[in-house]
Design a protein around this motif. Structure first.
Motif, PDB file in Angstrom:
ATOM      1  N   ASN A 137      24.753  89.533 -35.127  1.00  0.00           N
ATOM      2  CA  ASN A 137      25.561  88.403 -35.593  1.00  0.00           C
ATOM      3  C   ASN A 137      26.878  88.402 -34.819  1.00  0.00           C
ATOM      4  O   ASN A 137      27.635  89.375 -34.861  1.00  0.00           O
ATOM      5  N   ILE A 138      27.171  87.296 -34.129  1.00  0.00           N
ATOM      6  CA  ILE A 138      28.348  87.244 -33.258  1.00  0.00           C
ATOM      7  C   ILE A 138      29.499  86.428 -33.863  1.00  0.00           C
ATOM      8  O   ILE A 138      30.411  86.008 -33.150  1.00  0.00           O
ATOM      9  N   ASN A 139      29.477  86.227 -35.173  1.00  0.00           N
ATOM     10  CA  ASN A 139      30.571  85.504 -35.833  1.00  0.00           C
ATOM     11  C   ASN A 139      31.936  86.112 -35.528  1.00  0.00           C
ATOM     12  O   ASN A 139      32.920  85.407 -35.315  1.00  0.00           O
TER      13      ASN A 139
ATOM     14  N   PRO B 172      27.414  79.420 -38.882  1.00  0.00           N
ATOM     15  CA  PRO B 172      28.475  78.414 -38.900  1.00  0.00           C
ATOM     16  C   PRO B 172      28.784  77.955 -40.320  1.00  0.00           C
ATOM     17  O   PRO B 172      27.877  77.772 -41.126  1.00  0.00           O
ATOM     18  N   ARG B 173      30.068  77.811 -40.615  1.00  0.00           N
ATOM     19  CA  ARG B 173      30.472  77.285 -41.913  1.00  0.00           C
ATOM     20  C   ARG B 173      31.107  75.910 -41.719  1.00  0.00           C
ATOM     21  O   ARG B 173      31.550  75.573 -40.613  1.00  0.00           O
ATOM     22  N   PRO B 174      31.168  75.114 -42.777  1.00  0.00           N
ATOM     23  CA  PRO B 174      31.650  73.737 -42.622  1.00  0.00           C
ATOM     24  C   PRO B 174      33.028  73.619 -41.990  1.00  0.00           C
ATOM     25  O   PRO B 174      33.299  72.655 -41.265  1.00  0.00           O
TER      26      PRO B 174
ATOM     27  N   ILE C 273      32.282  80.486 -35.945  1.00  0.00           N
ATOM     28  CA  ILE C 273      31.315  79.767 -35.123  1.00  0.00           C
ATOM     29  C   ILE C 273      31.517  78.261 -35.273  1.00  0.00           C
ATOM     30  O   ILE C 273      31.559  77.733 -36.386  1.00  0.00           O
ATOM     31  N   ARG C 274      31.654  77.587 -34.151  1.00  0.00           N
ATOM     32  CA  ARG C 274      31.757  76.130 -34.156  1.00  0.00           C
ATOM     33  C   ARG C 274      30.364  75.524 -33.995  1.00  0.00           C
ATOM     34  O   ARG C 274      29.467  76.145 -33.420  1.00  0.00           O
ATOM     35  N   TYR C 275      30.205  74.307 -34.479  1.00  0.00           N
ATOM     36  CA  TYR C 275      28.899  73.666 -34.342  1.00  0.00           C
ATOM     37  C   TYR C 275      28.514  73.518 -32.873  1.00  0.00           C
ATOM     38  O   TYR C 275      27.341  73.625 -32.514  1.00  0.00           O
ATOM     39  N   GLN C 276      29.502  73.305 -32.011  1.00  0.00           N
ATOM     40  CA  GLN C 276      29.190  73.194 -30.584  1.00  0.00           C
ATOM     41  C   GLN C 276      28.716  74.526 -30.025  1.00  0.00           C
ATOM     42  O   GLN C 276      27.898  74.564 -29.097  1.00  0.00           O
TER      43      GLN C 276
ATOM     44  N   GLU D 101      22.139  80.985 -39.655  1.00  0.00           N
ATOM     45  CA  GLU D 101      22.272  81.162 -41.098  1.00  0.00           C
ATOM     46  C   GLU D 101      23.223  80.115 -41.660  1.00  0.00           C
ATOM     47  O   GLU D 101      24.140  79.668 -40.970  1.00  0.00           O
ATOM     48  N   GLY D 102      23.027  79.795 -42.935  1.00  0.00           N
ATOM     49  CA  GLY D 102      24.003  78.934 -43.578  1.00  0.00           C
ATOM     50  C   GLY D 102      23.489  78.268 -44.826  1.00  0.00           C
ATOM     51  O   GLY D 102      22.291  78.318 -45.153  1.00  0.00           O
ATOM     52  N   ASN D 103      24.426  77.643 -45.537  1.00  0.00           N
ATOM     53  CA  ASN D 103      24.099  76.875 -46.737  1.00  0.00           C
ATOM     54  C   ASN D 103      23.545  75.523 -46.293  1.00  0.00           C
ATOM     55  O   ASN D 103      24.201  74.809 -45.533  1.00  0.00           O
ATOM     56  N   PRO D 104      22.362  75.155 -46.753  1.00  0.00           N
ATOM     57  CA  PRO D 104      21.723  73.928 -46.257  1.00  0.00           C
ATOM     58  C   PRO D 104      22.327  72.645 -46.816  1.00  0.00           C
ATOM     59  O   PRO D 104      21.651  71.849 -47.482  1.00  0.00           O
TER      60      PRO D 104
END
Length: 238
Positions: free
Chosen positions: A7-9, A44-46, A51-54, A70-73
């Motif tokens: 995990n590279i967060n 990525p988190r909102p 982590i950015r979406y890009q 990974e993430g909340n859907p």
């Protein structure tokens, strides 16, 4: 062999703290793979605080091993995953303001929702995994959603292991993995696994396909790599 997904967060957190592109997230991911890492994980988190979406989009063209998002859907996350099409998506019930993951899904209460989301991802050819606590009812509930795998939330294992209660720490996870296997589910694991506790976990948890490790691995890399880098600077300054 159980696969290691890194995990590279935390690399993104460090980059974002200063601005610019240092450390370079894409180079780090490529280096991890070249060193033998068998997967790259991002969460990525909102608010995109690490982590950015890009980043998720850019990594798609670079990762040659397994790519796990990974993430909340929530709607935005689902759209990103369907755009990027990673190897695996791991569903985690994070609150928007969560510092880190702190609970598995209630797969009974949320079965209908999870079933719908999982089918959406499976229709797109993405392997699915659900983040769950080491509880029989939650694992059995996960099986009813149609997911391919579960990821066992291992914070409680790490805490008990650190107290010296090794067999007590791992016992629920040994049983959970057996139940998951009986239900036809693949078994992943992650959260607070480290160089101190990973070997014992691997030896005592059957059917373990993959572990996702970030925070501890990055911290250990700092500890174990500092001497080398300090001496490299000293050599340059001679």
């Amino acid at each position: 062999m159980t696969k290691l997904s890194v995990n590279i967060n935390k690399i993104a957190t460090l980059r974002n703290a200063r601005g610019g592109n240092m450390p370079d997230l894409l180079k780090t991911a490529a280096d991890i793979e070249s060193f033998g890492g068998q997967g790259i994980t991002i969460h990525p988190r909102p608010d995109e605080r690490h982590i950015r979406y890009q980043d998720a989009r850019n990594l798609k063209n670079l990762v040659t091993t397994e790519y796990n998002i990974e993430g909340n859907p929530v709607e935005k996350f689902i759209a990103l995953v369907l755009e990027v099409l990673p190897t695996q998506v791991t569903l985690v019930p994070d609150a928007v303001d969560a510092i880190t993951s702190n609970a598995g899904w209630d797969t009974i209460k949320n079965k209908g929702f999870l079933k719908e989301v999982i089918q959406t991802f499976k229709d797109a050819g993405i392997r699915t995994s659900i983040f769950v606590d080491a509880e029989a009812s939650m694992i059995e509930g996960a099986a009813e959603t149609g997911t391919d795998r579960i990821e066992l939330y291992t914070e409680s294992y790490a805490e008990e292991f650190a107290k010296g209660n090794h067999s007590q720490a791992v016992q629920p996870f040994t049983e959970a993995a057996k139940i998951a296997h009986q239900c036809g589910l693949g078994v992943n694991a992650g959260h607070d696994l480290s160089l101190d506790n990973i070997k014992y976990f691997k030896e005592n948890v059957p059917h373990l396909l993959e572990v996702s490790i970030g925070h501890a691995l990055i911290c250990e890399s700092l500890y174990l790599g500092l001497e080398n880098v300090v001496n490299m600077y000293l050599n340059k300054l001679k």
